[in-house]
Design an enzyme around this catalytic site. Sequence first.
Site, mmCIF file in Angstrom:
data_model
loop_
_atom_site.group_PDB
_atom_site.id
_atom_site.type_symbol
_atom_site.label_atom_id
_atom_site.label_comp_id
_atom_site.label_asym_id
_atom_site.label_seq_id
_atom_site.Cartn_x
_atom_site.Cartn_y
_atom_site.Cartn_z
ATOM 1 N N CYS A 116 0.548 3.457 -6.705
ATOM 2 C CA CYS A 116 0.440 3.936 -5.328
ATOM 3 C C CYS A 116 1.309 5.163 -5.198
ATOM 4 C CB CYS A 116 0.889 2.869 -4.335
ATOM 5 S SG CYS A 116 0.338 3.260 -2.667
ATOM 6 N N LYS A 191 -4.830 -6.494 1.323
ATOM 7 C CA LYS A 191 -3.464 -6.113 1.657
ATOM 8 C C LYS A 191 -3.423 -5.771 3.142
ATOM 9 C CE LYS A 191 0.217 -2.859 0.573
ATOM 10 N NZ LYS A 191 0.683 -1.790 -0.318
ATOM 11 N N ARG A 213 0.244 2.656 8.444
ATOM 12 C CA ARG A 213 -0.749 2.497 7.381
ATOM 13 C C ARG A 213 -2.017 1.783 7.848
ATOM 14 N NH1 ARG A 213 2.694 4.409 3.796
ATOM 15 N NH2 ARG A 213 4.446 3.255 2.869
ATOM 16 N N GLU A 229 -13.392 -7.332 1.279
ATOM 17 C CA GLU A 229 -12.534 -6.471 0.457
ATOM 18 C C GLU A 229 -12.424 -7.028 -0.962
ATOM 19 O OE1 GLU A 229 -10.913 -3.700 0.539
ATOM 20 O OE2 GLU A 229 -10.487 -3.105 2.597
ATOM 21 N N LYS A 244 -1.963 -10.335 0.067
ATOM 22 C CA LYS A 244 -0.594 -9.900 0.353
ATOM 23 C C LYS A 244 -0.435 -9.612 1.829
ATOM 24 C CE LYS A 244 2.439 -6.017 -0.471
ATOM 25 N NZ LYS A 244 2.551 -4.658 -0.915
ATOM 26 N N SER A 270 8.754 -8.563 0.604
ATOM 27 C CA SER A 270 10.163 -8.335 0.904
ATOM 28 C C SER A 270 10.634 -8.992 2.198
ATOM 29 C CB SER A 270 10.425 -6.829 0.965
ATOM 30 O OG SER A 270 9.584 -6.217 1.931
#
Length: 319
Positions: A116, A191, A213, A229, A244, A270
Amino acid sequence: MYRFRRLRRDERIRAVMQETRLHPKDFIYPIFVIEGENVRNPVDSMPGVFQYSIDCLDEILDRVKEARIGGVMLFGIPACKDPQGSQAYARDGVTQRAVRHIREKYPEIYIVVDVCLCEYTSHGHCGMVRGEEILNDETLPYLVKMAVSLVEAGADMVAPSDMMDGRVAAIREGLDRAGFTQTPIMAYSAKFASAYYGPFRDAAQSAPGFGDRRSYQMDFANGREALREIRADIEEGADIVMVKPALAYLDVLKETALTFDMPLAVYNVSGEYAMVKAAAERGWIDERRIVLENLTAMKRAGAKIIITYHALDAVKWLG
Ligand code: PBG
Ligand code: ZN
């Protein structure tokens, strides 16, 4: 009355009846590699996680090797960023050099690289930008260059996380053309645009400079779209598909497992890690028990691979 408790009577029979068992090979451990020398920066919002310069990497690689986990996933943080993210596909980029280092010194470690551009672009978006628009097709050749250059450096697997349409097909074609027909692609397929990535963006210095995003990552309200997807990435040639984040999306993970006979990965991100750490630091939860419960839930829902910052602790706790 059926007596379920017969099979829960003591530790011996409970162990026999256990349906889901975690194993060190289930885990992939993310590592942040930063340009520079003698750097070992703690990430404030992720206790226990550091940014390492290449000369300091062995400390963590020794622990990875010892834990015999499934592999590592590398994220590079370059010294210089530009609109095209040119350090992402530079032969001597920080990630390429980290891959070469691990490949030479730790042949037993399986190396996955995140593909990425957001850590490498000055605007912090995952693709090329025109005005405020994030361009799709213009981005694909850069992702291909990045994937090929990291595999040339010695990466075992590439994991595109940008969420541009068509990237899996483009990367597959690029790898094949470069002769890397045997290199698998683990696609971040579903995602979601998630607040759970907050701490990562501090760790990877990849927060977008403008906007967000949501024009490329998924709306977290959309479970059916996630299946589309995933289907698209399978058709484009993904070898492993990913959901994710993890915990708020176990329904999507489970449905994916029931719908597709594909290896599944989940990314325990995270923010999920930070929440557990914060509560544990205050003594409000039992970290060890919470982590093993969470990771077991991910595997029970269908994950073959769990990407997690808890990997090394979990292996220790599994004994
Ligand atoms: C890069 C990328 C992100 C994560 C993995 N790869 C951040 C993002 O999309 O902003 C998130 C990982 C985490 O939160 O642990 N696109
Ligand atoms: Zn990105």
